[in-house]
Design an enzyme around this catalytic site. Sequence first.
Site, mmCIF file in Angstrom:
data_model
loop_
_atom_site.group_PDB
_atom_site.id
_atom_site.type_symbol
_atom_site.label_atom_id
_atom_site.label_comp_id
_atom_site.label_asym_id
_atom_site.label_seq_id
_atom_site.Cartn_x
_atom_site.Cartn_y
_atom_site.Cartn_z
ATOM 1 N N TYR A 179 0.793 -1.214 0.000
ATOM 2 C CA TYR A 179 0.000 0.000 0.000
ATOM 3 C C TYR A 179 0.831 1.273 0.000
ATOM 4 O O TYR A 179 0.296 2.361 0.117
ATOM 5 C CB TYR A 179 -0.999 -0.011 1.159
ATOM 6 C CG TYR A 179 -2.164 0.905 0.881
ATOM 7 C CD1 TYR A 179 -2.947 0.712 -0.254
ATOM 8 C CD2 TYR A 179 -2.456 1.974 1.703
ATOM 9 C CE1 TYR A 179 -3.991 1.566 -0.548
ATOM 10 C CE2 TYR A 179 -3.500 2.825 1.426
ATOM 11 C CZ TYR A 179 -4.271 2.623 0.292
ATOM 12 O OH TYR A 179 -5.303 3.473 -0.003
ATOM 13 N N TRP A 201 2.809 2.933 1.990
ATOM 14 C CA TRP A 201 3.097 3.774 3.150
ATOM 15 C C TRP A 201 4.171 3.174 4.049
ATOM 16 O O TRP A 201 4.414 3.665 5.147
ATOM 17 C CB TRP A 201 1.832 3.989 3.975
ATOM 18 C CG TRP A 201 0.869 4.956 3.361
ATOM 19 C CD1 TRP A 201 -0.188 4.655 2.560
ATOM 20 C CD2 TRP A 201 0.873 6.380 3.499
ATOM 21 N NE1 TRP A 201 -0.851 5.806 2.199
ATOM 22 C CE2 TRP A 201 -0.221 6.879 2.761
ATOM 23 C CE3 TRP A 201 1.691 7.281 4.178
ATOM 24 C CZ2 TRP A 201 -0.520 8.240 2.685
ATOM 25 C CZ3 TRP A 201 1.396 8.635 4.106
ATOM 26 C CH2 TRP A 201 0.303 9.106 3.358
#
Length: 753
Positions: free
Chosen positions: A103, A105
Site C-alpha cells: 500500500y 506507506w
Amino acid sequence: MYRQQLSHWGSFTAATTPEGLDVVADPGDPDPAPLLRNVPAALDERVRVLAPHVRKGWLDGRGERGRDEYVPVSWAEAVELAAGELDRVRRTCGNEAIYGGSYGWGSAGRFHHAQSQVHRFLNVIGGYTRSVNSYSFGASTPLLRHIVGSDDPISRPTAWPVLAEHTEHFVCFGGIPAKNSQVNSGGISKHAVAGHLRRARERGARFTLISPLRDDLAPELGARWLAPVPGTDTALMLALSHVLVERGWHAEEFLRTHCAGFDEFWKYLSGKADGVPKSPQWAEEICGIDSATIVGLAESVATRRTMVTLSWSLQRARYGEQALWAGIALACVLGQVGLPGGGFGHGYGSMAGIGAHPLPYQLPTLPQGENPVREYIPVARIADMLLNPGQEYEYDGERRRYPDIRLVYWAGGNPFHHHQDLARLTEAFRRPEAVIVHDPFWTATARHADIVFPATTTLERNDLGCAREDRALIAMHQVVPPLGESRSDFEIFAALAEELGLGEEFTEGRDEWRWLEHLYEQWRQRFDPGLDFRQFWEAGRIELAGGPDDQVLYDRFRAAPDAHPLPTPSGRIELFSQRIDSFGYADCPGHPTWLVPEELEIPPGTGEFPLFLVANNPGTRLHSQLDHGATSAESKLHDREPLRIHPADAASRGLSTGDIVRIGSATGSALAAVVISDDVRPGVVQLATGAWFDPSAPEVATCIHGNPNAVTRDIGTSRLAQGCTGQLSRVEVRRHQAPLPPLRTRTPPIASS
C-alpha cells in the site's frame, strides 16, 4: 551521533542514548508533527518480528490463519520455502494466480519503498495480479477521469499561498483536519498548512465547516459549524446549486463555455426530470440543516470569492462518487473555477502535500519493470476476489471477472487496517494456498501469513528521501543496526530471486549502497544539484528548486475563455457525462444525484442501530503505524481506542468517560473506551481507524482493541469505482459489563516449543 531521517510525518534526526532512541524534529519545520514521538517504538523488540517464521499449522497441515502459532526457521529454510511456493504456483496456475499486495506507506524512502520493491520482484519472476486506485480516494479517481479528464483536482489544485491571499470564503465539506496535515506520502520536511489557514483568517476570510465533527477545522479559524446528518452532503450541495440557479446567482456564461450537460443537470435540480425540486426545503428533510441556513450560505458564496473544498472522506461512503461530483457542480454553478482563490479542490487537509506545487521534474525512483499480467482489481475489492474466484463484477463500464488467486505476497502495508469487515477479510485470507508477508511487526497481516519475513524499519537502513510535493532531498542515514535477523525488503527479494535463478535480473549486480548511488546519479544527470553522490551524502540534504507557488487549478480557462482544454469527451467539465450514463448504473447515473445510502433507509435515531459511526483517520498515528508508540498509546483509555460520543447520547445510555463499551453493527462488534464530547453531532459517535486488530476474544467482540473496521461493511461505492465505503456505519453502543479481556496485539504468536 544524530543521523538524519525522513518519515511520512516529518524530517528528524535520531540517535541512541542510554534512555533509548532520541528523536529531534527538524528545526526548520514550522509545525512539527507530534507523531514523531511514536518513532522510538519502532525499535520495541516486544512487538517486532525478529527472525523468519513459518505458521505451525502450515507445516503440519493443521491450524488456521489468524489463529495459529509460528515457529522460527533459518533464513535459508524460509527462502527455500517461499521460493518453492512462488515457483509452484506460477508453474501450475500461471503468474496471474499471484496477488502482489502493498500500500505504499511502508517507508518514505525512494529506494526502500516496499511497493516498488515487491512490484519489481514480482515482475522479474513473470508478473502478478495487481490492484488499482486507493482506499483513500478510490471513488474519486475513476470519476475524475470522466468528468475532468485527470486527477488534477488532487495532484495540482490551487496552491495554498493563493488561497491564503485570495479566498474570501472557505466552504469546507468534510473540513480541513489539522491531524491529517501532519502526514504526507513520501515525506514532508515543512508542515505549512496550518500557517496558510491562519494567514487567510488574519486577512479576513470566513470559514464554514460542514461535518459531523466540530474539530475537522482548527478552532482558531472561527468557523461556522454546520453538522448535517452523516452521508447527506450531496443533498446539501444540490440544494445550494438549486438556490443559486433559481435566484439568478449562477454563472450562466461559465456554465455555457466551460461545462457540458448543465441543461440535463438542471432538469434534475429543478424537478423536471423526477418531479422533486432539489430545493432547500427538500434538503432540510434529508440533512437536518434548515432551509433558511442553506439559502443564507448560498448567498454568501455567491457574493464572495469562494473555495469549495471537498475532503477525501466524503467519497469513502456508499455512492461516494456523488458527493465529489455534486461539489464540483456547485463550484461550476458559482463560476469561479480558474480564478485565484475560487473554484474547488479535492483533498485539502487530507495530506500535507495537497495544495503544494509538485516538483516539475522526476525524483530518484526504483524501476519496477513491466508486468506482463493484465489482471487487476480495484484495491478495495480484495476480499471479494479471494472469496469469489471467477465471479463477474462491474467496474468503470467493464464487466470483469475475479482471478483465481492461489498465493498472496504482501510487503508494506496492513490490509487489516485499511479494509472493511475484518471478519470477512479473515475468511478471505484463509482461501489462498499460501500467504507470504514482510513485516517489521506482528501485525494482524503477519498473523494471517504462512511465511513471515522480518523486515527492517527506516531507522535500520540507508535511503533517499523526498516527495514530489516537498522541496528537499534528504540523505536518510541508518540510525541503528537491523534488529534481530531483520533484513530490508530489497535483501529479502534479492535472496528469493537468487533462489529462483533470477538474482542478477533483480539486483543488476548492485547492493543497497550502489543502488542509492545509481539512482542519485541517474537523477543528477537530468537535474544537477551541484553535488555528486558522496558529497550529497556528506551534506545530508539538498534544497530543491520547485515551480511557482501561484498555481491555480484550471487558470487556463481564463486565459482562453472559449477554449475546451480538458481531456474529456467534450473538452469541458462534464456535469452530465454521456459515457457514465451509457453504463446504465443505477448506483451512479450520468449526473450528480442524491441516492439514499443503506445507512439512511432507516431514519437516524431509530432501529436496532440508531447511531452513525464516523470512522476517520487518527490524529495520533499514521494509519495503524506504530500504534504502540507514545502519542498513540497515550490517547487510549484502558488500552482501548477512544470512542467520542455526544453528552446527550451518553446520558441516554448511562455512559461516562472511561467506560468500556461494545459497539455493535449488522457486520460485527468492537470494544472501545468512552470519551464524552460535544464536538460530535448528536446521534454520531467517532472512532479513529488504526488500532491493531485483535480478534482474540470473539465471544466478546469481533475486535477487543477498538478497530472500527470490525463493524464496517465491505461493499463498493458503486459499480463505477468500486471504492472503499468505510467512513460511515450504523451502530449501537452499550456498556461492556463483563471482565475486560486482555489484549493480544503485543504478544507475538510464537509457539512455546
